[in-house]
Design an enzyme around this catalytic site. Structure first.
Site, PDB file in Angstrom:
ATOM      1  N   THR A 126      11.608   2.868   0.133  1.00 37.98           N
ATOM      2  CA  THR A 126      12.371   4.088  -0.134  1.00 37.98           C
ATOM      3  C   THR A 126      13.435   4.361   0.923  1.00 37.98           C
ATOM      4  O   THR A 126      13.294   3.936   2.079  1.00 37.98           O
ATOM      5  CB  THR A 126      11.394   5.288  -0.188  1.00 37.98           C
ATOM      6  OG1 THR A 126      12.143   6.507  -0.212  1.00 37.98           O
ATOM      7  CG2 THR A 126      10.463   5.325   1.025  1.00 37.98           C
ATOM      8  N   ASP A 127      14.446   5.119   0.535  1.00 36.97           N
ATOM      9  CA  ASP A 127      15.486   5.544   1.501  1.00 36.97           C
ATOM     10  C   ASP A 127      14.910   6.477   2.570  1.00 36.97           C
ATOM     11  O   ASP A 127      15.537   6.687   3.614  1.00 36.97           O
ATOM     12  CB  ASP A 127      16.667   6.221   0.782  1.00 36.97           C
ATOM     13  CG  ASP A 127      16.318   7.437  -0.062  1.00 36.97           C
ATOM     14  OD1 ASP A 127      15.133   7.843  -0.101  1.00 36.97           O
ATOM     15  OD2 ASP A 127      17.232   7.999  -0.699  1.00 36.97           O
ATOM     16  N   GLU A 128      13.716   7.038   2.312  1.00 33.94           N
ATOM     17  CA  GLU A 128      13.164   8.012   3.264  1.00 33.94           C
ATOM     18  C   GLU A 128      12.784   7.372   4.594  1.00 33.94           C
ATOM     19  O   GLU A 128      12.604   8.075   5.586  1.00 33.94           O
ATOM     20  CB  GLU A 128      11.964   8.739   2.654  1.00 33.94           C
ATOM     21  CG  GLU A 128      12.351   9.440   1.376  1.00 33.94           C
ATOM     22  CD  GLU A 128      11.512  10.656   1.035  1.00 33.94           C
ATOM     23  OE1 GLU A 128      10.772  11.141   1.897  1.00 33.94           O
ATOM     24  OE2 GLU A 128      11.620  11.117  -0.107  1.00 33.94           O
ATOM     25  N   TYR A 150       4.549  10.895   4.371  1.00 37.20           N
ATOM     26  CA  TYR A 150       4.868   9.933   3.301  1.00 37.20           C
ATOM     27  C   TYR A 150       5.848   8.878   3.813  1.00 37.20           C
ATOM     28  O   TYR A 150       5.608   7.671   3.694  1.00 37.20           O
ATOM     29  CB  TYR A 150       5.461  10.657   2.083  1.00 37.20           C
ATOM     30  CG  TYR A 150       6.185   9.721   1.130  1.00 37.20           C
ATOM     31  CD1 TYR A 150       5.494   8.791   0.371  1.00 37.20           C
ATOM     32  CD2 TYR A 150       7.582   9.746   1.024  1.00 37.20           C
ATOM     33  CE1 TYR A 150       6.158   7.912  -0.483  1.00 37.20           C
ATOM     34  CE2 TYR A 150       8.257   8.876   0.175  1.00 37.20           C
ATOM     35  CZ  TYR A 150       7.538   7.963  -0.573  1.00 37.20           C
ATOM     36  OH  TYR A 150       8.201   7.091  -1.413  1.00 37.20           O
ATOM     37  N   LYS A 154       5.315   4.805   4.318  1.00 38.74           N
ATOM     38  CA  LYS A 154       6.113   3.766   3.659  1.00 38.74           C
ATOM     39  C   LYS A 154       6.742   2.837   4.701  1.00 38.74           C
ATOM     40  O   LYS A 154       6.808   1.626   4.503  1.00 38.74           O
ATOM     41  CB  LYS A 154       7.203   4.400   2.779  1.00 38.74           C
ATOM     42  CG  LYS A 154       6.694   5.135   1.550  1.00 38.74           C
ATOM     43  CD  LYS A 154       5.968   4.247   0.558  1.00 38.74           C
ATOM     44  CE  LYS A 154       6.861   3.243  -0.135  1.00 38.74           C
ATOM     45  NZ  LYS A 154       6.120   2.481  -1.179  1.00 38.74           N
TER      46      LYS A 154
HETATM   47  P1  NAD Z   1       4.099   7.473  -8.885  1.00 43.22           P
HETATM   48  O1  NAD Z   1       3.405   8.422  -7.982  1.00 43.22           O
HETATM   49  O2  NAD Z   1       4.640   7.944 -10.191  1.00 43.22           O
HETATM   50  O3  NAD Z   1       3.139   6.245  -9.221  1.00 43.22           O
HETATM   51  C1  NAD Z   1       2.312   5.643  -8.269  1.00 43.22           C
HETATM   52  C2  NAD Z   1       1.331   4.739  -9.004  1.00 43.22           C
HETATM   53  O4  NAD Z   1       0.530   4.065  -8.024  1.00 43.22           O
HETATM   54  C3  NAD Z   1       0.368   5.490  -9.913  1.00 43.22           C
HETATM   55  O5  NAD Z   1       0.243   4.823 -11.149  1.00 43.22           O
HETATM   56  C4  NAD Z   1      -0.955   5.466  -9.154  1.00 43.22           C
HETATM   57  O6  NAD Z   1      -2.085   5.506 -10.001  1.00 43.22           O
HETATM   58  C5  NAD Z   1      -0.835   4.153  -8.417  1.00 43.22           C
HETATM   59  N1  NAD Z   1      -1.650   4.105  -7.201  1.00 43.22           N
HETATM   60  C6  NAD Z   1      -1.720   5.037  -6.209  1.00 43.22           C
HETATM   61  N2  NAD Z   1      -2.591   4.650  -5.261  1.00 43.22           N
HETATM   62  C7  NAD Z   1      -3.062   3.430  -5.651  1.00 43.22           C
HETATM   63  C8  NAD Z   1      -3.983   2.506  -5.065  1.00 43.22           C
HETATM   64  N3  NAD Z   1      -4.581   2.762  -3.900  1.00 43.22           N
HETATM   65  N4  NAD Z   1      -4.222   1.346  -5.721  1.00 43.22           N
HETATM   66  C9  NAD Z   1      -3.616   1.082  -6.910  1.00 43.22           C
HETATM   67  N5  NAD Z   1      -2.762   1.928  -7.507  1.00 43.22           N
HETATM   68  C10 NAD Z   1      -2.474   3.077  -6.875  1.00 43.22           C
HETATM   69  O7  NAD Z   1       5.242   6.816  -7.984  1.00 43.22           O
HETATM   70  P2  NAD Z   1       6.720   6.361  -8.375  1.00 43.22           P
HETATM   71  O8  NAD Z   1       7.635   7.515  -8.261  1.00 43.22           O
HETATM   72  O9  NAD Z   1       6.689   5.552  -9.620  1.00 43.22           O
HETATM   73  O10 NAD Z   1       7.026   5.402  -7.135  1.00 43.22           O
HETATM   74  C11 NAD Z   1       6.712   4.015  -7.209  1.00 43.22           C
HETATM   75  C12 NAD Z   1       7.094   3.360  -5.896  1.00 43.22           C
HETATM   76  O11 NAD Z   1       8.489   3.547  -5.655  1.00 43.22           O
HETATM   77  C13 NAD Z   1       6.371   3.959  -4.689  1.00 43.22           C
HETATM   78  O12 NAD Z   1       6.048   2.909  -3.815  1.00 43.22           O
HETATM   79  C14 NAD Z   1       7.408   4.885  -4.061  1.00 43.22           C
HETATM   80  O13 NAD Z   1       7.198   4.986  -2.666  1.00 43.22           O
HETATM   81  C15 NAD Z   1       8.699   4.157  -4.390  1.00 43.22           C
HETATM   82  N6  NAD Z   1       9.885   4.994  -4.528  1.00 43.22           N
HETATM   83  C16 NAD Z   1       9.878   6.107  -5.336  1.00 43.22           C
HETATM   84  C17 NAD Z   1      11.058   6.857  -5.492  1.00 43.22           C
HETATM   85  C18 NAD Z   1      11.098   8.098  -6.374  1.00 43.22           C
HETATM   86  O14 NAD Z   1      12.082   8.818  -6.307  1.00 43.22           O
HETATM   87  N7  NAD Z   1      10.107   8.369  -7.191  1.00 43.22           N
HETATM   88  C19 NAD Z   1      12.208   6.469  -4.826  1.00 43.22           C
HETATM   89  C20 NAD Z   1      12.177   5.333  -4.005  1.00 43.22           C
HETATM   90  C21 NAD Z   1      11.021   4.604  -3.883  1.00 43.22           C
HETATM   91  O1  TDX Z   2       9.693  22.491  -5.897  1.00 41.40           O
HETATM   92  C1  TDX Z   2      10.573  21.825  -5.322  1.00 41.40           C
HETATM   93  N1  TDX Z   2      11.651  22.484  -4.793  1.00 41.40           N
HETATM   94  C2  TDX Z   2      12.654  21.848  -4.128  1.00 41.40           C
HETATM   95  O2  TDX Z   2      13.604  22.493  -3.661  1.00 41.40           O
HETATM   96  C3  TDX Z   2      10.522  20.390  -5.199  1.00 41.40           C
HETATM   97  C4  TDX Z   2       9.364  19.616  -5.771  1.00 41.40           C
HETATM   98  C5  TDX Z   2      11.540  19.757  -4.525  1.00 41.40           C
HETATM   99  N2  TDX Z   2      12.573  20.472  -3.982  1.00 41.40           N
HETATM  100  C6  TDX Z   2      13.606  19.740  -3.217  1.00 41.40           C
HETATM  101  C7  TDX Z   2      13.068  18.899  -2.086  1.00 41.40           C
HETATM  102  C8  TDX Z   2      14.055  17.752  -2.009  1.00 41.40           C
HETATM  103  O3  TDX Z   2      15.163  18.114  -1.194  1.00 41.40           O
HETATM  104  O4  TDX Z   2      14.238  18.823  -4.105  1.00 41.40           O
HETATM  105  C9  TDX Z   2      14.524  17.585  -3.452  1.00 41.40           C
HETATM  106  C10 TDX Z   2      13.811  16.466  -4.186  1.00 41.40           C
HETATM  107  O5  TDX Z   2      12.428  16.643  -3.970  1.00 41.40           O
HETATM  108  P1  TDX Z   2      11.318  15.626  -4.542  1.00 41.40           P
HETATM  109  O6  TDX Z   2      11.524  15.477  -6.004  1.00 41.40           O
HETATM  110  O7  TDX Z   2       9.993  16.075  -4.029  1.00 41.40           O
HETATM  111  O8  TDX Z   2      11.791  14.256  -3.885  1.00 41.40           O
HETATM  112  P2  TDX Z   2      11.989  13.799  -2.344  1.00 41.40           P
HETATM  113  O9  TDX Z   2      11.164  14.588  -1.420  1.00 41.40           O
HETATM  114  O10 TDX Z   2      13.465  13.743  -2.083  1.00 41.40           O
HETATM  115  O11 TDX Z   2      11.376  12.297  -2.425  1.00 41.40           O
HETATM  116  C11 TDX Z   2      11.639  11.453  -3.560  1.00 41.40           C
HETATM  117  O12 TDX Z   2      12.613  10.485  -3.282  1.00 41.40           O
HETATM  118  C12 TDX Z   2      12.265   9.410  -2.437  1.00 41.40           C
HETATM  119  C13 TDX Z   2      10.363  10.789  -4.067  1.00 41.40           C
HETATM  120  O13 TDX Z   2       9.387  11.764  -4.318  1.00 41.40           O
HETATM  121  C14 TDX Z   2       9.878   9.759  -3.108  1.00 41.40           C
HETATM  122  O14 TDX Z   2       8.754   9.077  -3.654  1.00 41.40           O
HETATM  123  C15 TDX Z   2      10.971   8.754  -2.861  1.00 41.40           C
HETATM  124  O15 TDX Z   2      10.580   7.816  -1.891  1.00 41.40           O
END
Ligand code: NAD
Ligand code: TDX
Length: 343
Positions: A126-128, A150, A154
């Site tokens: 992730t970019d985080e 988090y 990562k």
């Molecule tokens: P999500 O939370 O929707 O899904 C996570 C999945 O992992 C779920 O199906 C969960 O059951 C499974 N899981 C959790 N713990 C586990 C374990 N111990 N063993 C096996 N399975 C397990 O997450 P997402 O948003 O689809 O993110 C997927 C990946 O991409 C993550 O690694 C996250 O860090 C990364 N990522 C997410 C975002 C975003 O904006 N959502 C952005 C950049 C990177």
């Molecule tokens: O209730 C809310 N109110 C609010 O203002 C929530 C849930 C979020 N926010 C803000 C926080 C962030 O600045 O919105 C922005 C986006 O929040 P999230 O959807 O929680 O995402 P973020 O914290 O940016 O992280 C996401 O992007 C990077 C994903 O959850 C991560 O898994 C990924 O790695």
């Protein structure tokens, strides 16, 4: 590459990746390995459940014996690790599960993968990991400055990949995606949370002044990006998958309300997230050089996403019960009680 273990494949981005891979590569066997935590949802895989090149196996990536068995049973040669605890707010409330999955789990998968003699291991990151970026764009060589449990977890997972590549010569690649949105995203993240709450005329708790910036990437673009790096990435390298669509949170919120025909009076400015990163922004130049390009701009992606939640309330209404409501209470009830109309 023939038998690919996709961990975390029942989640949001992992399931988009599986739907993409099953349709694009009929010669590959795609095995989803997922613990089915609160965020894992087998409904996300319904579109491929009858496909001959798809299998599902339930398991924890931090369970060494179960990982070992899965690698042997399916003769795995490639691992793509999406499995993670992924929600920043939950990591602030309770970091334990993040260390378990995002650090220890990544390590166990790597270690068992090495012993099994797999080829490529692709870690979805992730970019985080770069932390808060005041100005400019993060590039892959930048140092890690993660700010939430988090983000630190990562970063820890990524560093284990580096060690296994350098020490044992494992064939590893890393993707760093930006904020991803689209259909099938668990409704705790900003866009699906606010869309589904607004549909029910409920208040939208915007943290602080709402002027934080995120770079939004449509989920299918993210899935194609992981496919590109998996096939064409250079061993030991990381690649940013940036949406290059920077928006303020308040702007995103207003666009959702506008599309739903709901009033801006639903917005509540609530006390900020602790340690809240103000801005993430990356360049995708390195992934672009390998041929990846996002297809969706933010306006098109958001319009399709909001429409999907409007048309698929069967998917999200059953999630918004039980554990979800307990989490909602702990995250939002005090904040909403302290809300102001404007910061
Ligand atoms: P999500 O939370 O929707 O899904 C996570 C999945 O992992 C779920 O199906 C969960 O059951 C499974 N899981 C959790 N713990 C586990 C374990 N111990 N063993 C096996 N399975 C397990 O997450 P997402 O948003 O689809 O993110 C997927 C990946 O991409 C993550 O690694 C996250 O860090 C990364 N990522 C997410 C975002 C975003 O904006 N959502 C952005 C950049 C990177
Ligand atoms: O209730 C809310 N109110 C609010 O203002 C929530 C849930 C979020 N926010 C803000 C926080 C962030 O600045 O919105 C922005 C986006 O929040 P999230 O959807 O929680 O995402 P973020 O914290 O940016 O992280 C996401 O992007 C990077 C994903 O959850 C991560 O898994 C990924 O790695």
């Amino acid at each position: 590459m023939k038998n690919i273990l996709v961990t975390g494949g029942a989640g949001f981005i992992g399931s988009a990746f599986i739907r993409h891979m099953v349709a694009t590569y009929p010669d590959y066997n795609i095995i989803c390995y997922d613990k089915l935590t609160y965020a894992g949802n087998i409904d996300n895989l319904l579109p491929v459940s009858d496909e001959p090149n798809y299998r599902f196996e339930r398991g924890d990536i931090a369970d060494r014996a179960a990982v070992h068995t899965a690698l042997q049973r399916h003769n795995i040669d490639t691992i793509v690790n999406f499995a993670a605890e992924s929600h920043v707010d939950r990591s602030i409330l309770s970091p334990d599960a993040f260390i378990h999955t995002d650090v220890v789990g990544a390590y166990i998968l790597l270690d068992e993968g090495r012993k099994h003699g797999i080829g490529r291991f692709c870690q979805v990151s992730t970019d985080e990991v770069y932390g808060d970026i005041d100005e400019g764009l993060s590039v892959e060589g930048d140092r890690f400055l993660p700010n939430s449990p988090y983000a630190a977890s990562k970063a820890g997972g990524e560093l284990m990949l580096r060690a296994y590549q350098v020490t044992y010569g494992m064939d590893t690649v890393i993707t760093r995606g930006s904020n991803t949105y689209g259909p099938y995203q668990y409704p705790e993240k900003l866009i699906p949370f606010f869309t589904t709450e607004a549909l029910d005329d409920r208040p939208l708790p915007l943290y602080g002044d709402g002027l934080q910036i995120r770079d939004w990437l449509y989920v299918d673009d993210h899935a194609r990006g992981v496919d590109c790096i998996l096939h064409r990435g250079k061993t030991g390298e990381a690649y940013n998958l940036a949406g290059e669509n920077q928006r303020h949170n308040i702007e995103v919120t207003r666009q959702i309300l506008e599309q739903l025909g709901k009033p801006p009076t639903l917005i509540r400015h609530v006390p900020d997230r602790e340690g809240h990163d103000r801005r993430y922004a990356m360049t995708a130049a390195k992934a672009r050089a390998l041929g990846w390009q996002r297809a969706y701009n933010f306006e098109r992606g958001l319009a399709e996403t909001v429409r999907w939640y409007v048309e698929n309330d069967w998917w999200w209404r059953k999630i918004k019960t039980g554990e979800y409501l307990a989490y909602y209470q702990s995250q939002y009830s005090d904040r909403l009680a302290a809300a102001t109309a404007a910061p």
